[in-house]
Design a protein around this motif. Structure first.
Motif, PDB file in Angstrom:
ATOM      1  N   PRO A  42      -8.094   1.409   7.523  1.00 54.06           N
ATOM      2  CA  PRO A  42      -7.514   2.207   6.436  1.00 54.06           C
ATOM      3  C   PRO A  42      -8.073   1.848   5.060  1.00 54.06           C
ATOM      4  O   PRO A  42      -8.334   2.734   4.243  1.00 54.06           O
ATOM      5  N   LEU A  43      -8.295   0.557   4.807  1.00 47.47           N
ATOM      6  CA  LEU A  43      -8.839   0.143   3.512  1.00 47.47           C
ATOM      7  C   LEU A  43     -10.283   0.611   3.344  1.00 47.47           C
ATOM      8  O   LEU A  43     -10.685   1.030   2.255  1.00 47.47           O
ATOM      9  N   GLN A  44     -11.055   0.532   4.423  1.00 49.26           N
ATOM     10  CA  GLN A  44     -12.433   1.025   4.354  1.00 49.26           C
ATOM     11  C   GLN A  44     -12.451   2.521   4.075  1.00 49.26           C
ATOM     12  O   GLN A  44     -13.266   3.019   3.280  1.00 49.26           O
ATOM     13  N   THR A  45     -11.563   3.244   4.742  1.00 51.75           N
ATOM     14  CA  THR A  45     -11.495   4.690   4.536  1.00 51.75           C
ATOM     15  C   THR A  45     -11.103   5.012   3.095  1.00 51.75           C
ATOM     16  O   THR A  45     -11.689   5.907   2.460  1.00 51.75           O
ATOM     17  N   LEU A  46     -10.117   4.286   2.563  1.00 53.87           N
ATOM     18  CA  LEU A  46      -9.693   4.501   1.184  1.00 53.87           C
ATOM     19  C   LEU A  46     -10.828   4.181   0.213  1.00 53.87           C
ATOM     20  O   LEU A  46     -11.077   4.942  -0.741  1.00 53.87           O
ATOM     21  N   SER A  47     -11.519   3.070   0.436  1.00 57.63           N
ATOM     22  CA  SER A  47     -12.627   2.695  -0.437  1.00 57.63           C
ATOM     23  C   SER A  47     -13.724   3.755  -0.425  1.00 57.63           C
ATOM     24  O   SER A  47     -14.287   4.101  -1.474  1.00 57.63           O
ATOM     25  N   GLN A  48     -14.027   4.268   0.764  1.00 55.25           N
ATOM     26  CA  GLN A  48     -15.043   5.316   0.870  1.00 55.25           C
ATOM     27  C   GLN A  48     -14.603   6.578   0.127  1.00 55.25           C
ATOM     28  O   GLN A  48     -15.402   7.231  -0.559  1.00 55.25           O
ATOM     29  N   ALA A  49     -13.320   6.920   0.242  1.00 63.69           N
ATOM     30  CA  ALA A  49     -12.800   8.110  -0.441  1.00 63.69           C
ATOM     31  C   ALA A  49     -12.878   7.943  -1.957  1.00 63.69           C
ATOM     32  O   ALA A  49     -13.239   8.885  -2.682  1.00 63.69           O
TER      33      ALA A  49
ATOM     34  N   GLU B 246      -6.008  -7.624   9.530  1.00 58.55           N
ATOM     35  CA  GLU B 246      -7.031  -6.970  10.347  1.00 58.55           C
ATOM     36  C   GLU B 246      -6.647  -5.523  10.638  1.00 58.55           C
ATOM     37  O   GLU B 246      -7.492  -4.646  10.692  1.00 58.55           O
ATOM     38  N   ALA B 247      -5.353  -5.266  10.837  1.00 58.41           N
ATOM     39  CA  ALA B 247      -4.896  -3.899  11.122  1.00 58.41           C
ATOM     40  C   ALA B 247      -5.147  -2.968   9.948  1.00 58.41           C
ATOM     41  O   ALA B 247      -5.235  -1.748  10.113  1.00 58.41           O
ATOM     42  N   MET B 248      -5.269  -3.544   8.741  1.00 61.58           N
ATOM     43  CA  MET B 248      -5.479  -2.731   7.548  1.00 61.58           C
ATOM     44  C   MET B 248      -6.953  -2.468   7.248  1.00 61.58           C
ATOM     45  O   MET B 248      -7.292  -1.728   6.313  1.00 61.58           O
ATOM     46  N   THR B 249      -7.851  -3.066   8.033  1.00 62.91           N
ATOM     47  CA  THR B 249      -9.278  -2.984   7.724  1.00 62.91           C
ATOM     48  C   THR B 249      -9.781  -1.546   7.683  1.00 62.91           C
ATOM     49  O   THR B 249     -10.386  -1.109   6.685  1.00 62.91           O
TER      50      THR B 249
END
Length: 310
Positions: free
Chosen positions: A6-13, A1-4
């Motif tokens: 950051p992962l969303q931000t990376l996917s968007q980038a 859950e803590a990675m949610t």
């Protein structure tokens, strides 16, 4: 859950990088940057100003204007820009989170501002959770004009599939029956469709049967032409929902080209002198032209009708 996050931000980038790579490939000279700037200016940064310019110049002589999906900030801008000419009325149940609100503009030459009474909350309280209506979608008010006319005015933005349109008309009609001395005029984005997909999309002819059964007719008459479209827009591939993207040759098939907009009133109250569509801001409708455009910022055409009391 803590990675949610950051992962969303990376996917968007990553997604944004793919889009930039696409436009750099098809437009290596960077012309796409200028086009993007033009579109952002016309459809975002200066959308309110362009909309108000069309209302002030092209529709300045209107007695009533029904608007949908208006931001609270737009209502304030409208009061500042054209408030000398129109009463700008929003409901007490306006929405500030989605920020999509239905407004009613009334000519100060015709209507008495002090007689405006908001009835939206009463109508909204009649809906169950099964009816997809959100705060701000509906605006219902009563008003009197300077000639003694008494009216109930309603502005409504339907859900994407149009499934709330019939229940909302039923509720507004119920309110109208409690005010038999007032004439209902109802301007709405009914979100009706040429296609007939029962239970999923509100078919326009089925909608017509419904409003006729309640004693109403429309600016298009009792039976609207399903091919008399008031929207025509489609998605490009430069957005996230690729399953909805359309090639230029597919815009009519995959796009939203439908008869969605109506002005309703009780049968026997008015004669329709003329009804016009506009997707240019100049009282002209160009058939088979996708919009919004740089000149016309809305994805619905302006619908205007001239009514004469019987």
């Amino acid at each position: 859950e803590a990675m949610t996050l950051p992962l969303q931000t990376l996917s968007q980038a990553i997604f944004d990088s793919i889009l930039v790579h696409i436009v750099n490939t098809v437009s290596p000279n960077g012309r796409w940057q200028g086009l993007r700037q033009e579109m952002c200016d016309a459809l975002n940064r200066h959308k309110d100003e362009r909309t108000l310019s069309i209302l002030a110049k092209t529709y300045a002589n209107a007695d009533i204007i029904f608007l949908q999906e208006s931001a609270v900030a737009f209502a304030a801008k409208a009061r500042a820009a054209i408030g000398h000419r129109f009463v700008v009325a929003r409901s007490d149940t306006f929405d500030t989170s989605r920020d999509q609100n239905s407004l009613v503009l009334m000519s100060k030459d015709r209507f008495v501002e002090s007689t405006v009474v908001d009835h939206t909350a009463t109508v909204m309280s009649s809906f169950t959770r099964a009816v997809p209506v959100a705060s701000g979608d509906l605006n219902v008010l009563s008003v009197e004009d300077k000639r003694g006319g008494r009216y109930l005015l309603a502005s409504f933005h339907g859900d994407t599939n149009g499934l709330a349109t019939k229940p909302v008309l039923a509720a507004v009609d119920q309110m109208a029956h409690t005010m038999p001395d007032r004439t209902l005029i109802f301007g709405l984005d009914a979100n009706t469709y040429e296609a007939d997909v029962p239970g999923k999309l509100q078919n326009v002819l089925d909608w017509a049967v419904d409003y006729n059964s309640k004693g109403y007719t429309s600016c298009w008459g009792d039976t609207p032409n399903p091919k008399n479209h008031t929207t025509y827009n489609a998605r490009t591939y430069l957005q996230a929902q690729l399953q909805k993207a359309a090639k230029q040759s597919e815009t009519a098939i995959k796009g939203d080209k439908n008869p969605k907009d109506f002005i309703l009133f009780p049968k026997g109250t008015f004669k329709v002198m003329r009804t016009d569509k506009d997707n240019t801001g100049e009282r002209r409708y160009v058939e088979d032209m996708v919009f919004p455009t740089l000149q016309f910022p809305s994805d619905h055409g302006v619908l205007s009708t001239t009514l004469v009391e019987l």
